[in-house]
Scaffold this active site. Structure first.
Site, mmCIF file in Angstrom:
data_model
loop_
_atom_site.group_PDB
_atom_site.id
_atom_site.type_symbol
_atom_site.label_atom_id
_atom_site.label_comp_id
_atom_site.label_asym_id
_atom_site.label_seq_id
_atom_site.Cartn_x
_atom_site.Cartn_y
_atom_site.Cartn_z
ATOM 1 N N GLY A 141 11.566 -0.323 26.950
ATOM 2 C CA GLY A 141 10.870 0.732 26.293
ATOM 3 C C GLY A 141 11.733 1.598 25.080
ATOM 4 O O GLY A 141 11.513 2.551 24.645
ATOM 5 N N GLY A 142 12.702 0.435 24.434
ATOM 6 C CA GLY A 142 13.452 0.670 23.290
ATOM 7 C C GLY A 142 12.712 1.138 22.078
ATOM 8 O O GLY A 142 13.283 1.685 21.209
ATOM 9 N N ALA A 143 11.483 0.790 21.883
ATOM 10 C CA ALA A 143 10.671 1.327 20.727
ATOM 11 C C ALA A 143 10.009 2.606 20.788
ATOM 12 O O ALA A 143 9.411 3.065 20.041
ATOM 13 C CB ALA A 143 9.876 0.161 20.346
ATOM 14 N N PHE B 157 10.411 6.911 22.045
ATOM 15 C CA PHE B 157 10.971 8.050 21.562
ATOM 16 C C PHE B 157 12.456 8.109 21.950
ATOM 17 O O PHE B 157 13.378 7.648 21.105
ATOM 18 C CB PHE B 157 10.214 9.193 21.955
ATOM 19 N N GLY C 18 14.171 5.666 24.146
ATOM 20 C CA GLY C 18 14.462 4.331 23.737
ATOM 21 C C GLY C 18 14.981 4.103 22.526
ATOM 22 O O GLY C 18 16.111 3.416 22.456
ATOM 23 N N THR D 146 12.172 11.841 35.068
ATOM 24 C CA THR D 146 11.919 13.032 34.459
ATOM 25 C C THR D 146 12.065 14.406 35.566
ATOM 26 O O THR D 146 11.872 13.792 36.902
ATOM 27 C CB THR D 146 10.334 13.210 34.025
ATOM 28 N N GLU E 253 9.775 16.422 36.130
ATOM 29 C CA GLU E 253 8.492 16.578 36.559
ATOM 30 C C GLU E 253 8.000 15.981 37.897
ATOM 31 O O GLU E 253 7.348 16.749 38.683
ATOM 32 C CB GLU E 253 7.421 16.188 35.610
HETATM 33 P P1 NAD Z 1 7.481 7.081 24.893
HETATM 34 O O1 NAD Z 1 6.178 7.167 25.290
HETATM 35 O O2 NAD Z 1 7.839 7.627 23.453
HETATM 36 O O3 NAD Z 1 8.275 5.475 24.988
HETATM 37 C C1 NAD Z 1 7.652 4.769 25.902
HETATM 38 C C2 NAD Z 1 7.863 3.344 25.188
HETATM 39 O O4 NAD Z 1 7.627 2.545 26.552
HETATM 40 C C3 NAD Z 1 7.102 2.819 24.175
HETATM 41 O O5 NAD Z 1 7.779 2.351 23.068
HETATM 42 C C4 NAD Z 1 5.985 1.817 24.917
HETATM 43 O O6 NAD Z 1 5.528 0.983 23.668
HETATM 44 C C5 NAD Z 1 6.807 1.274 25.830
HETATM 45 N N1 NAD Z 1 6.003 0.856 26.868
HETATM 46 C C6 NAD Z 1 4.733 1.480 27.687
HETATM 47 N N2 NAD Z 1 4.382 0.575 28.680
HETATM 48 C C7 NAD Z 1 4.816 -0.631 28.532
HETATM 49 C C8 NAD Z 1 4.812 -1.848 29.321
HETATM 50 N N3 NAD Z 1 3.877 -1.836 30.215
HETATM 51 N N4 NAD Z 1 5.883 -2.686 29.243
HETATM 52 C C9 NAD Z 1 6.862 -2.444 28.237
HETATM 53 N N5 NAD Z 1 6.918 -1.317 27.374
HETATM 54 C C10 NAD Z 1 5.867 -0.416 27.526
HETATM 55 O O7 NAD Z 1 8.574 7.645 25.968
HETATM 56 P P2 NAD Z 1 9.853 8.558 26.036
HETATM 57 O O8 NAD Z 1 9.312 10.013 25.798
HETATM 58 O O9 NAD Z 1 10.614 7.956 25.034
HETATM 59 O O10 NAD Z 1 10.244 8.317 27.388
HETATM 60 C C11 NAD Z 1 10.967 7.243 27.915
HETATM 61 C C12 NAD Z 1 11.370 7.488 29.308
HETATM 62 O O11 NAD Z 1 12.167 8.763 29.519
HETATM 63 C C13 NAD Z 1 10.040 7.291 30.276
HETATM 64 O O12 NAD Z 1 10.425 6.877 31.428
HETATM 65 C C14 NAD Z 1 9.845 8.830 30.557
HETATM 66 O O13 NAD Z 1 9.171 9.127 31.818
HETATM 67 C C15 NAD Z 1 11.464 9.355 30.691
HETATM 68 N N6 NAD Z 1 11.340 10.787 30.301
HETATM 69 C C16 NAD Z 1 10.862 11.295 29.061
HETATM 70 C C17 NAD Z 1 11.282 12.598 28.601
HETATM 71 C C18 NAD Z 1 10.510 13.175 27.473
HETATM 72 O O14 NAD Z 1 10.753 14.377 27.271
HETATM 73 N N7 NAD Z 1 10.095 12.478 26.467
HETATM 74 C C19 NAD Z 1 11.692 13.613 29.746
HETATM 75 C C20 NAD Z 1 12.194 12.749 30.859
HETATM 76 C C21 NAD Z 1 12.149 11.834 31.198
#
Ligand code: NAD
Length: 332
Positions: free
Chosen positions: A9-11, A13, A15, A132, A134
């Site tokens: 998921g490095g592409a 937010f 990541g 999270t 949540e």
């Molecule tokens: P995001 O939606 O911005 O990024 C998720 C990334 O995962 C995307 O680049 C997407 O292309 C990739 N992805 C999705 N499905 C995939 C798959 N099947 N195989 C490979 N790649 C896949 O999410 P984020 O906000 O960066 O969150 C990253 C992590 O942090 C998540 O696990 C989320 O649950 C957790 N998190 C986020 C927040 C927040 O406020 N944004 C808070 C707490 C935890």
């Protein structure tokens, strides 16, 4: 020192910030970014590291067992930092199956291939799962989530994340795999998809479009600047107790309506509009189904054990974030 790390998921937010930090902080470590490049991703956020010799990008699905097994064989990972997920609660209400496939099955696939490749010889290995707050459900006016708070997920998103957290724990207890889980509050900062509250509000102010606010806008979230989250992950990855979980919060609780008003004042100022000009754009809309009222994260364990503190002042972080999006939208 880990020699080869899989970041999923490095592409996305969070990541994108993590991959950039890891690639520059650990030049001796191979950093492999596996991302399916869904609508939420933006590979351009990784431009500054794309030619680094320790960075490798793979476009693929974490639930693809053949691909993940091949990557483990090719790169000989000793660590995994797992962020790939479907991450938007509203989307999870519309399309819950996508959330089960990626967040649950995808996580289980990674765990299973890590276990099989590592052949239950786990010395020097780590599976870090990013989750999270949540998963803990919702709070009323008082109290905060602790690591010991019982899970009570209430949306398909949080249910899928809770399930993945439980699988990670199961692999730690059942197979002895070294794992850590961290549960963070709402992140804000550059690189987030515009479907999420803060970038959406900024975009709609810029375009003079209605700013939708669920219900009465009194729901409370605890916001953390994304870079503070990354520093917490780095500390936990290196020094966190294996088999443990850590809460990561911003100590920054605010009602949605108050946050939107703050953004309006800052944006109007930066756009040279009169103070509060964009307030008329606020539009209260039907509440989100099952909308959690309040999140509050107690990060005492992380503070006491690893001496981590959220460093970014909310006003400064918010202003930096707004400037980033205004530049991205080409208006400053
Ligand atoms: P995001 O939606 O911005 O990024 C998720 C990334 O995962 C995307 O680049 C997407 O292309 C990739 N992805 C999705 N499905 C995939 C798959 N099947 N195989 C490979 N790649 C896949 O999410 P984020 O906000 O960066 O969150 C990253 C992590 O942090 C998540 O696990 C989320 O649950 C957790 N998190 C986020 C927040 C927040 O406020 N944004 C808070 C707490 C935890």
């Amino acid at each position: 020192m880990y020699k080869s790390i899989l970041i999923t998921g490095g592409a996305g937010f969070i990541g994108s910030h993590l991959v950039r930090r890891w690639v520059s902080l650990y030049p001796q470590t191979k950093v492999v970014n596996l991302d399916a490049l869904t609508y939420a991703s933006d590979i351009d956020n990784l431009k500054e590291i794309e030619n680094k010799s320790n960075y490798f990008f793979v476009n693929g699905d974490i639930a693809d067992s053949l691909l993940v097994a091949k990557l483990f064989e090719l790169y000989d990972f000793d660590g995994v930092i797992h962020l790939a997920a479907e991450s938007h609660v509203d989307q999870s209400i519309e399309k819950p199956m996508n959330f089960a496939n990626t967040n649950v099955i995808g996580t289980l696939n990674l765990l299973e291939i890590a276990r099989k490749t590592w052949k239950d010889k786990f010395k020097g290995k780590l599976f870090y799962h990013v989750s999270t707050d949540e998963v803990y459900g919702t709070l009323q006016e008082t109290g905060s989530f602790l690591e010991t708070t019982a899970y009570d997920p209430r949306s398909p998103y949080s249910a899928s994340k809770a399930s993945s957290d439980h699988f990670v724990k199961a692999y730690s207890v059942t197979y002895g795999m070294p794992t850590v889980v961290s549960n963070s509050s709402n992140n804000y900062g550059p690189n987030q998809h515009v479907e999420k509250l803060i970038p959406l509000v900024i975009k709609n102010i810029v375009n003079r479009e209605p700013i939708p606010i669920y219900g009465d806008g009194k729901n409370i979230r605890d916001w953390i600047y994304v870079q503070d989250h990354i520093e917490a992950i780095n500390l936990i990855f290196n020094n966190g107790e294996r088999g443990h979980k850590y809460n990561i919060g911003g100590d920054n609780e605010i009602r949605n309506i108050d946050l939107v008003n703050k953004i309006i004042i800052l944006c109007d100022n930066l756009l040279g509009r009169s103070k509060g000009d964009s307030k008329s754009l606020i539009k209260f809309v039907e509440d989100r189904k099952g909308h959690d009222y309040r999140y509050s994260v107690d990060s005492s364990k992380l503070k006491n054990d690893l001496d981590w503190y959220p460093k970014t002042n909310f006003e400064k972080g918010l202003k930096k974030t707004i400037l980033y999006y205004l530049k991205k939208f080409g208006v400053v």
